[in-house]
Design a protein around this motif. Structure first.
Motif, PDB file in Angstrom:
ATOM      1  N   UNK A 136      10.722   1.876  22.329  1.00 26.53           N
ATOM      2  CA  UNK A 136      10.888   2.587  21.046  1.00 26.53           C
ATOM      3  C   UNK A 136      10.443   1.519  19.836  1.00 26.53           C
ATOM      4  N   UNK A 137       9.848   2.115  18.887  1.00 25.54           N
ATOM      5  CA  UNK A 137       9.322   0.993  18.055  1.00 25.54           C
ATOM      6  C   UNK A 137       9.951   1.227  16.763  1.00 25.54           C
ATOM      7  N   UNK A 138      10.040   0.230  16.119  1.00 24.09           N
ATOM      8  CA  UNK A 138      10.288   0.157  14.563  1.00 24.09           C
ATOM      9  C   UNK A 138       9.312  -0.286  13.967  1.00 24.09           C
ATOM     10  N   UNK A 139       8.523   0.207  12.971  1.00 25.40           N
ATOM     11  CA  UNK A 139       7.481  -0.379  12.157  1.00 25.40           C
ATOM     12  C   UNK A 139       8.258  -0.981  11.085  1.00 25.40           C
ATOM     13  N   UNK A 140       7.685  -2.167  10.680  1.00 25.35           N
ATOM     14  CA  UNK A 140       8.444  -2.993   9.798  1.00 25.35           C
ATOM     15  C   UNK A 140       7.599  -3.353   8.427  1.00 25.35           C
ATOM     16  N   UNK A 141       8.096  -2.960   7.408  1.00 23.82           N
ATOM     17  CA  UNK A 141       7.570  -3.242   6.167  1.00 23.82           C
ATOM     18  C   UNK A 141       6.066  -2.967   6.255  1.00 23.82           C
ATOM     19  N   UNK A 142       5.646  -1.894   6.583  1.00 21.10           N
ATOM     20  CA  UNK A 142       4.128  -1.502   6.494  1.00 21.10           C
ATOM     21  C   UNK A 142       3.717  -0.208   6.099  1.00 21.10           C
ATOM     22  N   UNK A 143       2.611  -0.197   5.808  1.00 23.76           N
ATOM     23  CA  UNK A 143       1.914   1.104   5.240  1.00 23.76           C
ATOM     24  C   UNK A 143       1.763   2.041   6.524  1.00 23.76           C
ATOM     25  N   UNK A 144       2.247   3.526   6.126  1.00 23.81           N
ATOM     26  CA  UNK A 144       2.374   4.220   7.406  1.00 23.81           C
ATOM     27  C   UNK A 144       0.704   4.390   7.862  1.00 23.81           C
ATOM     28  N   UNK A 145      -0.315   4.464   6.913  1.00 23.09           N
ATOM     29  CA  UNK A 145      -1.700   4.639   7.261  1.00 23.09           C
ATOM     30  C   UNK A 145      -2.214   3.495   7.927  1.00 23.09           C
ATOM     31  N   UNK A 146      -1.707   2.155   7.710  1.00 22.23           N
ATOM     32  CA  UNK A 146      -2.070   1.029   8.353  1.00 22.23           C
ATOM     33  C   UNK A 146      -1.746   1.009   9.760  1.00 22.23           C
ATOM     34  N   UNK A 147      -0.305   1.572  10.026  1.00 18.98           N
ATOM     35  CA  UNK A 147       0.361   1.400  11.195  1.00 18.98           C
ATOM     36  C   UNK A 147      -0.315   2.619  12.111  1.00 18.98           C
ATOM     37  N   UNK A 148      -0.547   3.633  11.528  1.00 20.97           N
ATOM     38  CA  UNK A 148      -1.253   4.587  12.244  1.00 20.97           C
ATOM     39  C   UNK A 148      -2.583   4.267  12.870  1.00 20.97           C
ATOM     40  N   UNK A 149      -3.418   3.555  12.029  1.00 24.13           N
ATOM     41  CA  UNK A 149      -4.751   3.079  12.283  1.00 24.13           C
ATOM     42  C   UNK A 149      -4.599   1.780  13.501  1.00 24.13           C
ATOM     43  N   UNK A 150      -3.549   1.226  13.400  1.00 24.03           N
ATOM     44  CA  UNK A 150      -3.390   0.099  14.427  1.00 24.03           C
ATOM     45  C   UNK A 150      -3.031   0.736  15.661  1.00 24.03           C
TER      46      UNK A 150
END
Length: 187
Positions: A108-122
């Protein structure tokens, strides 16, 4: 200013250097004997349930988010991984998370202080190992967990108790030496 005061001021940097050198020597001796782990950052959460939290899903991920209440009475242990697209060590650990996910281990992931579009691209570029994916855009929940940087991974047993924490990337050595034994022990 008297001569004694000047002399004390001139010796102060020397005293600080000696104290720093003694601390460094003690650290090196501890590393030599195995009593000092430079990666070991203790967590007050080991042996306890995660702090109470509710987070929204990562926008655009199509994955459900999760809250602290969902980390109790689990069908199997879960790894909770704090990560970000801007985090270089997160790229290093990503193949191990993908491997665990393919093996059926819930990550289970918690994306930390990130832009959603950048996280999605990653995730598009490197693959998506997460069964659930929440966003901690402000970093407030990470503070409650004691996260001091990403990546950081927590092993939570079936009763919802944090049994292990790793600050830094999950490498193949960490996967085989720490996570796999925990999975066997708490399965």
């Amino acid at each position: 200013m008297s001569l004694t005061s000047r002399r004390a001021l001139m010796l102060a940097p020397l005293g600080l250097a000696v104290a720093g050198g003694a601390g460094f020597y003690g650290m090196l001796r501890g590393m030599g004997t195995g009593s000092y782990d430079p990666r070991g950052v203790p967590s007050v959460l080991i042996g306890r349930a995660p702090p109470d939290f509710t987070l929204p899903p990562l926008a655009g991920s199509g994955k459900p988010a999760f809250a602290a209440a969902e980390l109790r009475d689990l069908p199997s242990p879960v790894l909770v991984n704090y990560w970000a697209s801007w985090c270089v060590p997160c790229i290093i650990e990503h193949p191990q998370l993908m491997r665990l996910s393919r093996e059926g281990v819930p990550v289970w992931g918690i994306n930390y202080k990130d832009k959603p579009q950048d996280a999605g691209a990653f995730l598009t570029r490197h693959g998506d190992p997460f069964a659930r994916l929440a966003a901690d855009e402000s970093g407030r929940v990470a503070i409650d967990w004691g996260v001091y940087g990403v990546p950081e991974t927590y092993f939570i047993d079936r009763q919802g108790i944090i049994r292990w924490r790793w600050a830094g990337p999950v490498t193949p050595e960490v996967l085989d030496g720490d996570i796999r034994p925990l999975l066997r022990r708490y399965a």
